[in-house]
Design a protein around this motif. Sequence first.
Motif, PDB file in Angstrom:
ATOM      1  N   HIS A  19      -7.880  -6.407 -19.225  1.00 18.87           N
ATOM      2  CA  HIS A  19      -9.069  -5.716 -18.733  1.00 18.87           C
ATOM      3  C   HIS A  19      -8.801  -5.160 -17.346  1.00 18.87           C
ATOM      4  CE1 HIS A  19      -9.743  -9.555 -16.594  1.00 18.87           C
ATOM      5  NE2 HIS A  19     -10.449  -8.831 -15.737  1.00 18.87           N
ATOM      6  N   SER A  20      -9.616  -4.209 -16.950  1.00 19.26           N
ATOM      7  CA  SER A  20      -9.536  -3.617 -15.620  1.00 19.26           C
ATOM      8  C   SER A  20     -10.949  -3.464 -15.072  1.00 19.26           C
ATOM      9  CB  SER A  20      -8.862  -2.239 -15.663  1.00 19.26           C
ATOM     10  OG  SER A  20      -7.518  -2.345 -16.061  1.00 19.26           O
ATOM     11  N   ILE A  21     -11.073  -3.644 -13.754  1.00 19.21           N
ATOM     12  CA  ILE A  21     -12.349  -3.405 -13.080  1.00 19.21           C
ATOM     13  C   ILE A  21     -12.106  -2.459 -11.911  1.00 19.21           C
ATOM     14  CG2 ILE A  21     -13.383  -5.611 -13.757  1.00 19.21           C
ATOM     15  CD1 ILE A  21     -12.672  -6.711 -11.014  1.00 19.21           C
ATOM     16  N   ASP A  22     -13.151  -1.709 -11.548  1.00 19.99           N
ATOM     17  CA  ASP A  22     -13.005  -0.754 -10.450  1.00 19.99           C
ATOM     18  C   ASP A  22     -13.390  -1.381  -9.117  1.00 19.99           C
ATOM     19  OD1 ASP A  22     -15.791  -0.869 -10.411  1.00 19.99           O
ATOM     20  OD2 ASP A  22     -16.063   1.072 -11.386  1.00 19.99           O
ATOM     21  N   ALA A  23     -13.481  -0.563  -8.093  1.00 17.32           N
ATOM     22  CA  ALA A  23     -13.782  -1.058  -6.755  1.00 17.32           C
ATOM     23  C   ALA A  23     -15.171  -1.685  -6.661  1.00 17.32           C
ATOM     24  CB  ALA A  23     -13.650   0.077  -5.735  1.00 17.32           C
ATOM     25  N   HIS A  72      -3.644  -5.910  -1.506  1.00 19.66           N
ATOM     26  CA  HIS A  72      -2.307  -5.731  -2.066  1.00 19.66           C
ATOM     27  C   HIS A  72      -1.614  -7.068  -2.373  1.00 19.66           C
ATOM     28  CE1 HIS A  72      -2.074  -1.343  -1.101  1.00 19.66           C
ATOM     29  NE2 HIS A  72      -2.964  -1.693  -0.178  1.00 19.66           N
ATOM     30  N   GLN A  73      -2.382  -8.107  -2.679  1.00 10.98           N
ATOM     31  CA  GLN A  73      -1.811  -9.400  -3.055  1.00 10.98           C
ATOM     32  C   GLN A  73      -2.097  -9.670  -4.532  1.00 10.98           C
ATOM     33  OE1 GLN A  73      -2.886 -12.659  -0.453  1.00 10.98           O
ATOM     34  NE2 GLN A  73      -3.169 -11.265   1.283  1.00 10.98           N
ATOM     35  N   ASP A  74      -1.046  -9.763  -5.319  1.00 15.57           N
ATOM     36  CA  ASP A  74      -1.218 -10.037  -6.746  1.00 15.57           C
ATOM     37  C   ASP A  74      -1.675 -11.474  -6.962  1.00 15.57           C
ATOM     38  OD1 ASP A  74      -0.298  -7.493  -7.078  1.00 15.57           O
ATOM     39  OD2 ASP A  74       1.701  -8.082  -7.788  1.00 15.57           O
ATOM     40  N   THR A  75      -2.280 -11.705  -8.121  1.00 11.02           N
ATOM     41  CA  THR A  75      -2.783 -13.034  -8.474  1.00 11.02           C
ATOM     42  C   THR A  75      -2.074 -13.531  -9.726  1.00 11.02           C
ATOM     43  OG1 THR A  75      -4.985 -12.638  -7.526  1.00 11.02           O
ATOM     44  CG2 THR A  75      -4.814 -14.337  -9.208  1.00 11.02           C
ATOM     45  N   TYR A  76      -1.656 -14.797  -9.697  1.00 17.67           N
ATOM     46  CA  TYR A  76      -0.954 -15.371 -10.844  1.00 17.67           C
ATOM     47  C   TYR A  76      -1.569 -16.715 -11.234  1.00 17.67           C
ATOM     48  CZ  TYR A  76       2.588 -11.924  -9.566  1.00 17.67           C
ATOM     49  OH  TYR A  76       3.228 -10.761  -9.252  1.00 17.67           O
ATOM     50  N   ASP A  77      -1.665 -16.928 -12.543  1.00 17.34           N
ATOM     51  CA  ASP A  77      -2.114 -18.222 -13.102  1.00 17.34           C
ATOM     52  C   ASP A  77      -3.437 -18.679 -12.484  1.00 17.34           C
ATOM     53  OD1 ASP A  77       0.213 -18.391 -14.679  1.00 17.34           O
ATOM     54  OD2 ASP A  77       1.334 -19.204 -12.977  1.00 17.34           O
ATOM     55  N   PHE A 100      -3.556   1.658  -6.660  1.00 18.56           N
ATOM     56  CA  PHE A 100      -4.061   2.400  -5.506  1.00 18.56           C
ATOM     57  C   PHE A 100      -3.631   3.857  -5.631  1.00 18.56           C
ATOM     58  CE2 PHE A 100      -3.466  -1.988  -4.307  1.00 18.56           C
ATOM     59  CZ  PHE A 100      -4.582  -2.302  -3.545  1.00 18.56           C
ATOM     60  N   ASP A 101      -4.433   4.749  -5.044  1.00 19.91           N
ATOM     61  CA  ASP A 101      -4.034   6.159  -5.069  1.00 19.91           C
ATOM     62  C   ASP A 101      -3.028   6.445  -3.951  1.00 19.91           C
ATOM     63  OD1 ASP A 101      -5.456   6.360  -2.694  1.00 19.91           O
ATOM     64  OD2 ASP A 101      -7.203   7.328  -3.601  1.00 19.91           O
ATOM     65  N   ALA A 102      -2.620   7.714  -3.834  1.00 19.79           N
ATOM     66  CA  ALA A 102      -1.605   8.082  -2.854  1.00 19.79           C
ATOM     67  C   ALA A 102      -2.053   7.820  -1.425  1.00 19.79           C
ATOM     68  CB  ALA A 102      -1.238   9.558  -3.022  1.00 19.79           C
ATOM     69  N   SER A 103      -3.373   7.770  -1.212  1.00 19.84           N
ATOM     70  CA  SER A 103      -3.902   7.524   0.134  1.00 19.84           C
ATOM     71  C   SER A 103      -4.120   6.039   0.408  1.00 19.84           C
ATOM     72  CB  SER A 103      -5.215   8.295   0.322  1.00 19.84           C
ATOM     73  OG  SER A 103      -5.008   9.678   0.159  1.00 19.84           O
ATOM     74  N   GLY A 104      -3.814   5.212  -0.583  1.00 25.01           N
ATOM     75  CA  GLY A 104      -3.981   3.773  -0.407  1.00 25.01           C
ATOM     76  C   GLY A 104      -5.351   3.265  -0.774  1.00 25.01           C
ATOM     77  N   ASN A 105      -6.159   4.102  -1.432  1.00 27.98           N
ATOM     78  CA  ASN A 105      -7.492   3.674  -1.837  1.00 27.98           C
ATOM     79  C   ASN A 105      -7.431   2.877  -3.141  1.00 27.98           C
ATOM     80  OD1 ASN A 105      -8.905   5.105   0.314  1.00 27.98           O
ATOM     81  ND2 ASN A 105      -8.371   6.981  -0.809  1.00 27.98           N
TER      82      ASN A 105
END
Length: 230
Positions: A19-23, A72-77, A100-105
Amino acid sequence: MELSAEIEDLYNNAPCGYHSIDAEKRIVLMNNTLLQWLGYQRHELIGKPLEEILTPASQPIFYEYFQALQGHQDTYDQEMELLCKDGRVLPVSLNASAMFDASGNFLRTRASTFDISYRRAIEQSLRESESYARILFNAAPDPVSVSEVGGLMLDINTVFERQHGVTREQVRGNNLRDLGIFPEEYDPEWGEALGNIPQAFTHIGYINSVIALSQAKAAASGKQKTEGRR
């Protein structure tokens, strides 16, 4: 978002949930596997806040890991609990990263979800077994100790505590010899105790001493009676 037929099939019918969620923390993608686990149709969840299918206990965990993803910190387990449509609670383990987009958003998350119901059931069974074993261990009528081969104490039951006047905390990590308890045999080469601890060989010395003292006492008593009759 359009996917090729092959990629779409791989995404939707994978053996794990995606699944994916937005901002705004709204669900923008969810594969068939996760939808089936939860008992929902796709249109019932797309656009809804993810918090709506989280248990109250999991919501603070979600906020914490979502903030980490934005940084920018991934989550595991990460273990969480999802609410199924029929009211069941589904325990899951989640791995997630962010796009993130090219601008870091921040754009959206990419999360894989694994059903850990079976693992939770095994863990609960092990906890119950351990609790039952602990009850039997402490209910034993004889002193029982658990030690390593070298004699370091790991655990003792309540009868052992009472008979030797020590507590578990006092003996754990200590050697049996420090308590005056000795093994049957000792390997001088390896410096390790052999056989049951304590057992017959050590006790024989005590038993023979008691027998010898009893016999000497009886002999002395018989001699006194003989001399008294003269």
